[in-house]
Design a protein around this motif. Sequence first.
Motif, PDB file in Angstrom:
ATOM      1  N   THR A   1       0.838  -1.204   0.000  1.00 55.61           N
ATOM      2  CA  THR A   1       0.000   0.000   0.000  1.00 55.61           C
ATOM      3  C   THR A   1       0.868   1.247   0.000  1.00 55.61           C
ATOM      4  OG1 THR A   1      -1.684  -1.203   1.248  1.00 55.61           O
ATOM      5  CG2 THR A   1      -1.856   1.198   1.199  1.00 55.61           C
ATOM      6  N   SER A   2       1.934   1.225   0.797  1.00 49.25           N
ATOM      7  CA  SER A   2       2.842   2.363   0.869  1.00 49.25           C
ATOM      8  C   SER A   2       3.454   2.677  -0.487  1.00 49.25           C
ATOM      9  CB  SER A   2       3.956   2.081   1.893  1.00 49.25           C
ATOM     10  OG  SER A   2       4.864   3.141   1.936  1.00 49.25           O
ATOM     11  N   PHE A   3       3.798   1.641  -1.226  1.00 44.73           N
ATOM     12  CA  PHE A   3       4.407   1.818  -2.552  1.00 44.73           C
ATOM     13  C   PHE A   3       3.460   2.559  -3.490  1.00 44.73           C
ATOM     14  CE2 PHE A   3       4.878   0.197  -6.920  1.00 44.73           C
ATOM     15  CZ  PHE A   3       6.174   0.615  -7.192  1.00 44.73           C
ATOM     16  N   PHE A   4       2.187   2.135  -3.513  1.00 42.90           N
ATOM     17  CA  PHE A   4       1.215   2.767  -4.409  1.00 42.90           C
ATOM     18  C   PHE A   4       0.853   4.181  -3.946  1.00 42.90           C
ATOM     19  CE2 PHE A   4       0.464  -1.705  -5.629  1.00 42.90           C
ATOM     20  CZ  PHE A   4       0.580  -1.570  -7.000  1.00 42.90           C
ATOM     21  N   ILE A   5       0.761   4.373  -2.640  1.00 44.09           N
ATOM     22  CA  ILE A   5       0.455   5.706  -2.123  1.00 44.09           C
ATOM     23  C   ILE A   5       1.564   6.692  -2.473  1.00 44.09           C
ATOM     24  CG2 ILE A   5       0.302   7.048   0.015  1.00 44.09           C
ATOM     25  CD1 ILE A   5      -1.511   4.923   1.136  1.00 44.09           C
ATOM     26  N   ASP A   6       2.810   6.243  -2.361  1.00 43.92           N
ATOM     27  CA  ASP A   6       3.943   7.108  -2.706  1.00 43.92           C
ATOM     28  C   ASP A   6       3.876   7.560  -4.162  1.00 43.92           C
ATOM     29  OD1 ASP A   6       4.964   6.983  -0.178  1.00 43.92           O
ATOM     30  OD2 ASP A   6       6.437   5.430  -0.607  1.00 43.92           O
ATOM     31  N   MET A   7       3.269   6.743  -5.011  1.00 44.23           N
ATOM     32  CA  MET A   7       3.191   7.075  -6.431  1.00 44.23           C
ATOM     33  C   MET A   7       2.081   8.077  -6.737  1.00 44.23           C
ATOM     34  SD  MET A   7       4.019   3.678  -8.686  1.00 44.23           S
ATOM     35  CE  MET A   7       2.537   2.806  -8.199  1.00 44.23           C
ATOM     36  N   ILE A   8       0.984   8.038  -5.947  1.00 48.20           N
ATOM     37  CA  ILE A   8      -0.168   8.863  -6.317  1.00 48.20           C
ATOM     38  C   ILE A   8      -0.418  10.060  -5.407  1.00 48.20           C
ATOM     39  CG2 ILE A   8      -1.327   6.918  -7.420  1.00 48.20           C
ATOM     40  CD1 ILE A   8      -3.142   6.701  -4.987  1.00 48.20           C
ATOM     41  N   VAL A   9       0.056   9.991  -4.145  1.00 51.04           N
ATOM     42  CA  VAL A   9      -0.199  11.089  -3.218  1.00 51.04           C
ATOM     43  C   VAL A   9       0.744  12.256  -3.489  1.00 51.04           C
ATOM     44  CG1 VAL A   9      -0.117  11.798  -0.790  1.00 51.04           C
ATOM     45  CG2 VAL A   9      -1.188   9.641  -1.421  1.00 51.04           C
ATOM     46  N   LYS A  10       0.165  13.466  -3.514  1.00 48.07           N
ATOM     47  CA  LYS A  10       0.933  14.642  -3.920  1.00 48.07           C
ATOM     48  C   LYS A  10       1.381  15.523  -2.754  1.00 48.07           C
ATOM     49  CE  LYS A  10      -2.511  15.990  -6.412  1.00 48.07           C
ATOM     50  NZ  LYS A  10      -3.354  16.821  -7.299  1.00 48.07           N
ATOM     51  N   VAL A  11       0.918  15.269  -1.541  1.00 45.11           N
ATOM     52  CA  VAL A  11       1.246  16.153  -0.421  1.00 45.11           C
ATOM     53  C   VAL A  11       2.490  15.673   0.325  1.00 45.11           C
ATOM     54  CG1 VAL A  11      -1.087  16.999  -0.074  1.00 45.11           C
ATOM     55  CG2 VAL A  11      -0.392  14.872   1.030  1.00 45.11           C
ATOM     56  N   LYS A  12       3.189  16.642   0.933  1.00 51.37           N
ATOM     57  CA  LYS A  12       4.424  16.320   1.649  1.00 51.37           C
ATOM     58  C   LYS A  12       4.166  15.796   3.052  1.00 51.37           C
ATOM     59  CE  LYS A  12       6.148  20.464   1.128  1.00 51.37           C
ATOM     60  NZ  LYS A  12       7.101  21.616   1.239  1.00 51.37           N
ATOM     61  N   TYR A  13       3.013  16.176   3.613  1.00 48.94           N
ATOM     62  CA  TYR A  13       2.744  15.863   5.012  1.00 48.94           C
ATOM     63  C   TYR A  13       1.446  15.065   5.170  1.00 48.94           C
ATOM     64  CZ  TYR A  13       6.042  19.754   5.433  1.00 48.94           C
ATOM     65  OH  TYR A  13       7.130  20.571   5.306  1.00 48.94           O
ATOM     66  N   ALA A  14       1.317  14.423   6.333  1.00 46.79           N
ATOM     67  CA  ALA A  14       0.097  13.685   6.654  1.00 46.79           C
ATOM     68  C   ALA A  14      -0.793  14.486   7.598  1.00 46.79           C
ATOM     69  CB  ALA A  14       0.445  12.342   7.294  1.00 46.79           C
ATOM     70  N   ASN A  15      -0.175  15.273   8.462  1.00 44.47           N
ATOM     71  CA  ASN A  15      -0.925  16.035   9.453  1.00 44.47           C
ATOM     72  C   ASN A  15      -1.486  17.313   8.840  1.00 44.47           C
ATOM     73  OD1 ASN A  15      -0.761  18.361  11.709  1.00 44.47           O
ATOM     74  ND2 ASN A  15      -1.332  16.421  12.652  1.00 44.47           N
ATOM     75  N   LEU A  16      -2.754  17.597   9.154  1.00 44.47           N
ATOM     76  CA  LEU A  16      -3.443  18.721   8.531  1.00 44.47           C
ATOM     77  C   LEU A  16      -2.826  20.073   8.894  1.00 44.47           C
ATOM     78  CD1 LEU A  16      -5.715  19.104   6.574  1.00 44.47           C
ATOM     79  CD2 LEU A  16      -7.314  19.222   8.484  1.00 44.47           C
TER      80      LEU A  16
END
Length: 275
Positions: free
Chosen positions: A184-199
């Motif tokens: 899951t981490s591999f695919f998220i790294d490919m599609i997620v565009k934000v630098k941070y997780a915390n709002l």
Amino acid sequence: KGKLVHYVAPTVWAYKESRAKKFSKVYNHLLTILPFEAKYFEKENLPCTYVGNPVIEGNKEIKEIDLYKKFSLNHQNLILCMMPGSRKGEIKKILPEFIKTAKILAARISNLIVAIPTLENLKPLVEEKLTKSKLKYIIITDEGDKINLYRQAKIGLIKSGTGALEASRYGLPIIIGYKINIVTSFFIDMIVKVKYANLINIILDRPVICEFLNKNFIAEKMAKELYRIYSISELRDRQMKYVNKALKIMGLGSKDKPSKMAADKIIELLDKENI
């Protein structure tokens, strides 16, 4: 034909921006809770209104109760608020490393008490893990006690999500930690565009709250940062300074609450012949 108003936008700013176009074909108006969301939908000709984030409203009906007294704690105890998630899968995955973190911290802070707010149906699972740890702990299932925990704990170790924002809203200095499986981490790294997780970090575009995610989700690292925050008041003050800045952007201190602004906008739209 009825008109459709949607409250809370999908996170197209984080991934799959193309969803904005699909959304614009279904709804007539969008109420957003983050200040940067509207542009993604307005370019697809979907009218938007920013109303602010409902989390910042808090709950004034919650009475302040001394948790030390309620749970028979010594006022010399230092409370670590620990929130490993609200689903069984998350707890099984996150809590063991959180417990390891707390044990490392307890070796340096002898009067440490771990406090975990959770749901009643998850209490047996949480208690099972904590009992084996031999940590000093309390488990909280009451919503009012949870809010008072935010107010009375010294530091927080929290899974990334709404709980982290809520804890910050009540002035608790925190770090966040989270881990997903490697695929899951591999695919998220490919599609997620934000630098941070915390709002808070996302809104201010800076690492105000330390994030320990995936390969950095390591007890030793988290314990080290928690101890720094605990022992250095300037770090706690700095975090709260920027947290408050972000909360104001989200509507804290505004004349009207986000929920009222949303309701008022819907009423306004209903009064119009066409949305």
